[in-house]
Design an enzyme around this catalytic site. Structure first.
Site, PDB file in Angstrom:
ATOM      1  N   HIS A  42       5.378   5.567  -6.641  1.00 33.91           N
ATOM      2  CA  HIS A  42       4.193   6.425  -6.555  1.00 33.91           C
ATOM      3  C   HIS A  42       4.157   7.477  -7.658  1.00 33.91           C
ATOM      4  O   HIS A  42       3.164   7.627  -8.379  1.00 33.91           O
ATOM      5  CB  HIS A  42       4.149   7.168  -5.212  1.00 33.91           C
ATOM      6  CG  HIS A  42       4.099   6.272  -4.017  1.00 33.91           C
ATOM      7  ND1 HIS A  42       3.520   5.027  -4.040  1.00 33.91           N
ATOM      8  CD2 HIS A  42       4.547   6.442  -2.752  1.00 33.91           C
ATOM      9  CE1 HIS A  42       3.623   4.476  -2.846  1.00 33.91           C
ATOM     10  NE2 HIS A  42       4.243   5.312  -2.047  1.00 33.91           N
ATOM     11  N   LYS A  85       5.499  -3.016  -2.415  1.00 28.77           N
ATOM     12  CA  LYS A  85       6.759  -2.458  -2.910  1.00 28.77           C
ATOM     13  C   LYS A  85       7.804  -2.516  -1.788  1.00 28.77           C
ATOM     14  O   LYS A  85       7.434  -2.635  -0.615  1.00 28.77           O
ATOM     15  CB  LYS A  85       6.541  -1.014  -3.385  1.00 28.77           C
ATOM     16  CG  LYS A  85       6.380   0.024  -2.263  1.00 28.77           C
ATOM     17  CD  LYS A  85       6.349   1.401  -2.850  1.00 28.77           C
ATOM     18  CE  LYS A  85       6.307   2.466  -1.775  1.00 28.77           C
ATOM     19  NZ  LYS A  85       7.554   2.663  -1.027  1.00 28.77           N
ATOM     20  N   GLU A 127       6.288  15.528   1.618  1.00 30.44           N
ATOM     21  CA  GLU A 127       6.024  15.132   2.997  1.00 30.44           C
ATOM     22  C   GLU A 127       6.641  16.167   3.934  1.00 30.44           C
ATOM     23  O   GLU A 127       7.751  16.648   3.684  1.00 30.44           O
ATOM     24  CB  GLU A 127       6.624  13.757   3.289  1.00 30.44           C
ATOM     25  CG  GLU A 127       6.084  12.635   2.431  1.00 30.44           C
ATOM     26  CD  GLU A 127       6.814  11.326   2.710  1.00 30.44           C
ATOM     27  OE1 GLU A 127       6.239  10.485   3.426  1.00 30.44           O
ATOM     28  OE2 GLU A 127       7.945  11.153   2.229  1.00 30.44           O
ATOM     29  N   ASP A 154      12.375   5.504  -3.015  1.00 29.60           N
ATOM     30  CA  ASP A 154      11.268   5.412  -2.059  1.00 29.60           C
ATOM     31  C   ASP A 154       9.962   5.967  -2.616  1.00 29.60           C
ATOM     32  O   ASP A 154       8.892   5.435  -2.329  1.00 29.60           O
ATOM     33  CB  ASP A 154      11.644   6.158  -0.773  1.00 29.60           C
ATOM     34  CG  ASP A 154      10.670   5.879   0.362  1.00 29.60           C
ATOM     35  OD1 ASP A 154      10.332   4.703   0.578  1.00 29.60           O
ATOM     36  OD2 ASP A 154      10.245   6.839   1.024  1.00 29.60           O
ATOM     37  N   LYS A 180      11.194  14.912   1.577  1.00 27.40           N
ATOM     38  CA  LYS A 180      10.823  14.913   2.985  1.00 27.40           C
ATOM     39  C   LYS A 180      11.143  16.280   3.595  1.00 27.40           C
ATOM     40  O   LYS A 180      11.935  17.049   3.061  1.00 27.40           O
ATOM     41  CB  LYS A 180      11.563  13.809   3.738  1.00 27.40           C
ATOM     42  CG  LYS A 180      11.078  12.410   3.384  1.00 27.40           C
ATOM     43  CD  LYS A 180      11.688  11.378   4.298  1.00 27.40           C
ATOM     44  CE  LYS A 180      11.053  10.013   4.086  1.00 27.40           C
ATOM     45  NZ  LYS A 180       9.625   9.978   4.478  1.00 27.40           N
ATOM     46  N   ASP A 236       0.594  -0.811  -5.192  1.00 24.17           N
ATOM     47  CA  ASP A 236       1.041   0.542  -4.862  1.00 24.17           C
ATOM     48  C   ASP A 236      -0.198   1.247  -4.337  1.00 24.17           C
ATOM     49  O   ASP A 236      -1.121   1.534  -5.100  1.00 24.17           O
ATOM     50  CB  ASP A 236       1.590   1.259  -6.098  1.00 24.17           C
ATOM     51  CG  ASP A 236       2.162   2.635  -5.772  1.00 24.17           C
ATOM     52  OD1 ASP A 236       1.725   3.231  -4.769  1.00 24.17           O
ATOM     53  OD2 ASP A 236       3.030   3.122  -6.514  1.00 24.17           O
ATOM     54  N   HIS A 237      -0.220   1.524  -3.033  1.00 25.87           N
ATOM     55  CA  HIS A 237      -1.460   2.008  -2.425  1.00 25.87           C
ATOM     56  C   HIS A 237      -1.925   3.343  -3.009  1.00 25.87           C
ATOM     57  O   HIS A 237      -3.102   3.695  -2.892  1.00 25.87           O
ATOM     58  CB  HIS A 237      -1.313   2.113  -0.899  1.00 25.87           C
ATOM     59  CG  HIS A 237      -0.461   3.259  -0.450  1.00 25.87           C
ATOM     60  ND1 HIS A 237       0.902   3.176  -0.329  1.00 25.87           N
ATOM     61  CD2 HIS A 237      -0.796   4.522  -0.085  1.00 25.87           C
ATOM     62  CE1 HIS A 237       1.376   4.337   0.090  1.00 25.87           C
ATOM     63  NE2 HIS A 237       0.379   5.167   0.247  1.00 25.87           N
ATOM     64  N   ARG A 272       7.268 -14.856  12.078  1.00 23.20           N
ATOM     65  CA  ARG A 272       8.248 -15.703  12.777  1.00 23.20           C
ATOM     66  C   ARG A 272       7.912 -15.881  14.258  1.00 23.20           C
ATOM     67  O   ARG A 272       8.191 -16.923  14.841  1.00 23.20           O
ATOM     68  CB  ARG A 272       9.649 -15.095  12.646  1.00 23.20           C
ATOM     69  CG  ARG A 272      10.184 -15.013  11.223  1.00 23.20           C
ATOM     70  CD  ARG A 272      11.641 -14.564  11.246  1.00 23.20           C
ATOM     71  NE  ARG A 272      12.225 -14.441   9.919  1.00 23.20           N
ATOM     72  CZ  ARG A 272      12.360 -13.295   9.271  1.00 23.20           C
ATOM     73  NH1 ARG A 272      11.934 -12.167   9.821  1.00 23.20           N
ATOM     74  NH2 ARG A 272      12.924 -13.265   8.078  1.00 23.20           N
ATOM     75  N   LYS A 321      -6.148   5.310  -4.095  1.00 22.29           N
ATOM     76  CA  LYS A 321      -6.712   6.575  -3.638  1.00 22.29           C
ATOM     77  C   LYS A 321      -7.778   7.054  -4.616  1.00 22.29           C
ATOM     78  O   LYS A 321      -7.616   6.984  -5.835  1.00 22.29           O
ATOM     79  CB  LYS A 321      -5.610   7.621  -3.482  1.00 22.29           C
ATOM     80  CG  LYS A 321      -4.647   7.308  -2.338  1.00 22.29           C
ATOM     81  CD  LYS A 321      -3.584   8.381  -2.195  1.00 22.29           C
ATOM     82  CE  LYS A 321      -2.654   8.061  -1.023  1.00 22.29           C
ATOM     83  NZ  LYS A 321      -3.325   8.177   0.280  1.00 22.29           N
TER      84      LYS A 321
END
Length: 516
Positions: free
Chosen positions: A265, A173, A241, A260, A365, A202-203, A64, A207
């Site tokens: 994942h 995602k 994490e 999330d 987390k 999905d990264h 934008r 991997k």
């Protein structure tokens, strides 16, 4: 490429195919965003370093904000310097930089898309040959639908349809927030694009260790014969994490750990671990088997306390020796929040291979350390030998596939301790990617962008797989919404989660392994 190099590739496809990427224009929607700077443009640069970009390659940033072309190029220079795994090579980058432009416009503005189509058509006319359009949607999900519909309305979606140069769209995602929204998103996408044009990214699937999982299973005769209910005691998948929600508190509170991390994942890791051998290495054959195994997961038993699911949020504690605040003290978190920062599930797969083998998955987390891994725990041998008192320390044989931070594979075995009497202890056999192949391995986004350019959908998620996953997860979300904060546990930041999550395993005679 020699046979040794090819055998390392997870799907046995050499670089010769990748070097055949057609002339391509990549349009990144959300070009002023964080993902573009941290991952996407550095990935494109590194593909250029490896000579894997097509000879005719153009990059258009779309957002934008009004940004002059040269200012956008300079920002991308800086992004490469700060985030690339390799230092900026100005000579190589200049080949892309000179064909990099910026396009300002609203995501719901048909006129802006019409001007984008004119710009791409002019590039094609100037080259004097047809080019592939690759659209990367790296925006908040609220604008997925207008972008997709406008790509259809201006004719960009159907350019060169039914040819090898057919337009493609990569979508980040989340693919919906529940089953209903996932179905709506798929319906919107498929009203504009053919499913073969769609690359849901999905990264995690980019991997190296995740890709290597199929090689470990199907290219080694010692594993696949025992990869089943006769020999496997349980499977544990951890995506942990150490970081908290940081400045994303307001967004995260509308999502939570289940949406999330678990739905995408972690479920991808379940599918690759549990899938049946595909009939070929064709992308659709592999994706067919992933969908089958997700559909075979039984509905979970849901209770306010007990059942197959545990949720919790972190309280204050110590992470790496430093005090950190609890979730409810983070910026942007509502006082009445019942959002989970940790979720653990006990899954049962109702098929011949896995009947009776529990799959335990968890993600959270502010846990003890950053660690993502898949642990295949095998059954213990009969307690006839090596079971005398505490003389023999015998552990379950376990194969651990480490995804991050240290990619590799570990096999836990039992061995005799040197000495004049027979004593045993568990030992670990390690394979590390960095040690064997060097530490400068390609980033996940490099592989995924390249695969999209050449039309290889193996590592991307099909629409029916997203719906199958949401069909399993949505009842949990609805149950938690009905319960409010009742049943929401707490765990100290820097721990491995709430005590309640241990119950999921104790009830089946297992315990969480210490990750990392």
């Amino acid at each position: 490429m020699n046979s040794t190099d090819e055998s390392r590739h997870p799907f046995l496809k050499g670089l010769s195919k990748h070097r055949g990427a057609p002339p391509t224009v990549v349009v990144i929607f959300g070009a002023s965003g964080d993902l573009t700077a941290r991952k996407l443009v550095p990935a494109i640069f590194n593909l250029g370093v490896d000579n894997l970009l097509p000879g005719e390659f153009h990059l258009i940033g779309y957002s934008r904000s009004e940004i002059p072309d040269e200012e956008f190029r300079s920002a991308m220079d800086q992004a490469i310097e700060e985030h690339s795994r390799r230092p900026l090579n100005k000579e190589i980058w200049e080949r892309v930089r000179q064909h990099t432009t910026y396009h300002a416009g609203g995501y719901g503005d048909p006129e802006s898309f019409a001007r984008l189509a004119e710009k791409i058509n002019k590039i094609e006319a100037d080259l004097g040959r047809d080019v592939q359009r690759l659209f990367y949607i790296s925006t908040p999900p609220s604008v997925f639908e207008p972008i997709i519909r406008n790509l259809g309305a201006c004719g960009l979606a159907e350019a060169h349809l039914n040819t090898k140069l057919a337009s493609k769209v990569i979508i980040e995602k989340p693919f919906g927030k529940d089953l209903e929204s996932a179905r709506h998103l798929n319906k919107t996408i498929n009203s504009v694009f053919e499913e073969s044009q769609v690359y849901r990214i999905d990264h995690y699937l980019g991997k190296e260790t995740v890709q290597d999982l199929l090689v470990q299973r199907f290219a080694n005769a010692i594993f696949e014969p025992i990869w089943n209910r006769e020999y496997v005691d349980c499977v544990q998948i951890t995506v942990a994490e150490s970081l908290g929600v940081g400045s994303r508190g307001g967004y995260y509170d509308t999502s939570g750990a289940l949406r999330d991390m678990i739905q995408n994942h972690t479920m991808q890791l379940v599918a690759l671990t549990a899938m049946e051998p595909p009939v070929s290495l064709d992308p659709e054959s592999i994706r067919d088997e992933k969908v089958k195994v997700v559909k075979a997961i039984q509905p979970l038993e849901l209770k306010a306390e007990g059942g197959d699911v545990v949720r919790a949020r972190y309280a204050n504690g110590l992470v790496n020796g430093q005090p950190v605040k609890g979730y409810m003290e983070e910026s942007g978190i509502p006082e009445d929040s019942s959002t989970e920062t940790y979720a653990a599930l006990r899954l049962s797969i109702n098929n011949w291979r896995w009947k009776g083998v529990p799959f335990y998955i968890r993600s959270g987390k502010r846990m003890a350390r950053r660690a993502s891994e898949i642990a295949i725990q095998f059954k213990r041998p009969p307690g006839i030998l090596f079971s005398e008192g505490n003389k023999f320390d015998v552990a379950s044989n376990t194969m651990v596939v480490s995804i991050q931070p240290d990619e590799g594979v570990t096999l836990v075995m039992n061995s005799k301790i040197p000495g004049l009497e027979t004593r045993t202890q568990p030992v670990k056999m390690h394979f590390r990617y960095a040690t064997t192949f060097g530490s400068n391995t390609p980033e996940a986004y490099e592989r995924l962008i390249l695969d999209a350019m050449v039309g290889d959908s193996t590592l991307f998620i099909r629409g029916d797989e997203t719906e199958a996953s949401w069909k399993l997860i949505t009842p949990i979300l609805e149950h938690w919404k009905a319960c409010g904060s009742h049943g929401l546990e707490e765990y100290a930041a820097g721990s491995w989660g709430p005590l309640a999550s241990e119950r999921l395993l104790w009830e089946k005679g297992h315990q969480w392994r210490r990750s990392g």
